[in-house]
Scaffold this active site. Structure first.
Site, PDB file in Angstrom:
ATOM      1  N   CYS A  75      47.490  36.764  44.273  1.00 62.51           N
ATOM      2  CA  CYS A  75      46.777  36.728  45.554  1.00 62.51           C
ATOM      3  C   CYS A  75      47.725  36.164  46.609  1.00 62.51           C
ATOM      4  O   CYS A  75      48.944  36.190  46.418  1.00 62.51           O
ATOM      5  CB  CYS A  75      45.467  35.944  45.456  1.00 62.51           C
ATOM      6  SG  CYS A  75      45.635  34.185  45.071  1.00 62.51           S
TER       7      CYS A  75
ATOM      8  N   ASN B  86      47.603  31.666  45.739  1.00 60.73           N
ATOM      9  CA  ASN B  86      47.546  31.246  44.323  1.00 60.73           C
ATOM     10  C   ASN B  86      46.759  29.943  44.147  1.00 60.73           C
ATOM     11  O   ASN B  86      47.078  29.130  43.276  1.00 60.73           O
ATOM     12  CB  ASN B  86      48.958  31.123  43.699  1.00 60.73           C
ATOM     13  CG  ASN B  86      48.962  30.994  42.186  1.00 60.73           C
ATOM     14  OD1 ASN B  86      49.846  30.357  41.623  1.00 60.73           O
ATOM     15  ND2 ASN B  86      47.996  31.563  41.496  1.00 60.73           N
TER      16      ASN B  86
ATOM     17  N   ASP C 170      38.920  37.319  50.563  1.00 64.11           N
ATOM     18  CA  ASP C 170      39.583  36.011  50.541  1.00 64.11           C
ATOM     19  C   ASP C 170      38.549  34.953  50.925  1.00 64.11           C
ATOM     20  O   ASP C 170      38.049  34.946  52.055  1.00 64.11           O
ATOM     21  CB  ASP C 170      40.740  36.031  51.545  1.00 64.11           C
ATOM     22  CG  ASP C 170      41.563  34.763  51.477  1.00 64.11           C
ATOM     23  OD1 ASP C 170      41.081  33.758  50.895  1.00 64.11           O
ATOM     24  OD2 ASP C 170      42.687  34.766  52.002  1.00 64.11           O
TER      25      ASP C 170
ATOM     26  N   CYS D 296      43.009  30.132  45.218  1.00 65.67           N
ATOM     27  CA  CYS D 296      41.581  30.512  45.186  1.00 65.67           C
ATOM     28  C   CYS D 296      41.287  31.629  44.185  1.00 65.67           C
ATOM     29  O   CYS D 296      40.652  31.404  43.161  1.00 65.67           O
ATOM     30  CB  CYS D 296      41.102  30.943  46.570  1.00 65.67           C
ATOM     31  SG  CYS D 296      41.140  29.615  47.793  1.00 65.67           S
ATOM     32  N   ARG D 297      41.756  32.854  44.482  1.00 68.87           N
ATOM     33  CA  ARG D 297      41.336  34.007  43.681  1.00 68.87           C
ATOM     34  C   ARG D 297      42.129  34.190  42.391  1.00 68.87           C
ATOM     35  O   ARG D 297      41.538  34.334  41.311  1.00 68.87           O
ATOM     36  CB  ARG D 297      41.445  35.292  44.535  1.00 68.87           C
ATOM     37  CG  ARG D 297      40.448  35.332  45.671  1.00 68.87           C
ATOM     38  CD  ARG D 297      40.789  36.414  46.684  1.00 68.87           C
ATOM     39  NE  ARG D 297      42.021  36.105  47.404  1.00 68.87           N
ATOM     40  CZ  ARG D 297      42.598  36.879  48.290  1.00 68.87           C
ATOM     41  NH1 ARG D 297      42.056  38.043  48.578  1.00 68.87           N
ATOM     42  NH2 ARG D 297      43.711  36.500  48.910  1.00 68.87           N
ATOM     43  N   SER D 298      43.476  34.210  42.491  1.00 62.55           N
ATOM     44  CA  SER D 298      44.252  34.535  41.270  1.00 62.55           C
ATOM     45  C   SER D 298      44.146  33.469  40.172  1.00 62.55           C
ATOM     46  O   SER D 298      44.184  33.833  38.990  1.00 62.55           O
ATOM     47  CB  SER D 298      45.710  34.881  41.589  1.00 62.55           C
ATOM     48  OG  SER D 298      46.378  33.827  42.217  1.00 62.55           O
TER      49      SER D 298
HETATM   50  P1  4NP Z   1      43.975  32.840  47.794  1.00 61.20           P
HETATM   51  O1  4NP Z   1      43.332  32.199  49.114  1.00 61.20           O
HETATM   52  O2  4NP Z   1      44.985  33.861  48.273  1.00 61.20           O
HETATM   53  O3  4NP Z   1      42.813  33.487  47.108  1.00 61.20           O
HETATM   54  O4  4NP Z   1      44.606  31.722  47.010  1.00 61.20           O
HETATM   55  C1  4NP Z   1      44.106  31.595  50.113  1.00 61.20           C
HETATM   56  C2  4NP Z   1      44.558  30.317  49.944  1.00 61.20           C
HETATM   57  C3  4NP Z   1      45.299  29.713  50.947  1.00 61.20           C
HETATM   58  C4  4NP Z   1      45.595  30.416  52.094  1.00 61.20           C
HETATM   59  C5  4NP Z   1      45.137  31.706  52.260  1.00 61.20           C
HETATM   60  C6  4NP Z   1      44.396  32.299  51.262  1.00 61.20           C
HETATM   61  N1  4NP Z   1      46.327  29.778  53.132  1.00 61.20           N
HETATM   62  O5  4NP Z   1      46.457  30.393  54.208  1.00 61.20           O
HETATM   63  O6  4NP Z   1      46.822  28.672  52.937  1.00 61.20           O
END
Ligand code: 4NP
Length: 156
Positions: free
Chosen positions: A9, A12, A123, A14-16
């Protein structure tokens, strides 16, 4: 040798990390290795988002020990299958590919549920806890399909 699967993702956190733990829980560790990474570097060495830790725990999975790492070009050599969460991740990962073999390893994870529809796992980072619940459900359904396909391949 084990079949290696990487979940990707943006952050790294939240989703992955959820996708990693969910798929791992559905596969035999004697035959499969599952990891996750982010295309961005902001959360390298960070623990997963507390909201992902909470929704995992609610569903019987402990992701609190995972740490963020950034996706790297060598992942194309180290992994057999690379599942990306959304179209933006897909674009970023494909930019690093050098040949057809590498490109063919990369798939949008929700195409396991909605074939050829190229649907994003939303997201949930800037949203509410509800978003994490929805993400968990989508990933759980997709990983059920993926785990069956992968396990069947063992016996082909
Ligand atoms: P992820 O979510 O891609 O599912 O881990 C996010 C986590 C952090 C950020 C964006 C999306 N960020 O902008 O820091």
């Amino acid at each position: 040798m084990k079949t290696k699967i990487l979940m990707v993702c943006l952050g790294n956190i939240c989703r992955s990390p959820l996708a990693e733990a969910i798929l791992k829980s559905k596969l035999d560790p004697n035959y499969f290795f599952v990891d996750s990474a982010g295309t961005g570097d902001w959360h390298v060495n960070h623990a997963p988002d507390p909201r992902s830790v909470a929704i995992a725990k609610k569903n019987g999975l402990d992701i609190s020990g995972q740490r963020g790492r950034q996706f790297r070009a060598s992942d194309f050599k180290d992994f057999d299958h690379i599942f990306v969460m959304d179209n933006s991740n897909l674009k970023e990962v494909l930019l690093l590919t050098e040949n057809k073999e590498e490109r063919e390893k990369v798939t949008l994870i929700l195409n396991a549920l909605f074939e050829n529809e190229n649907v994003d796992v939303p997201d949930p980072y800037y949203g509410s806890a509800d978003g994490f619940d929805q993400v968990f459900k989508l990933l759980d359904e997709a990983c059920t399909v993926i785990s069956k396909k992968l396990s069947n391949q063992l016996f082909q």
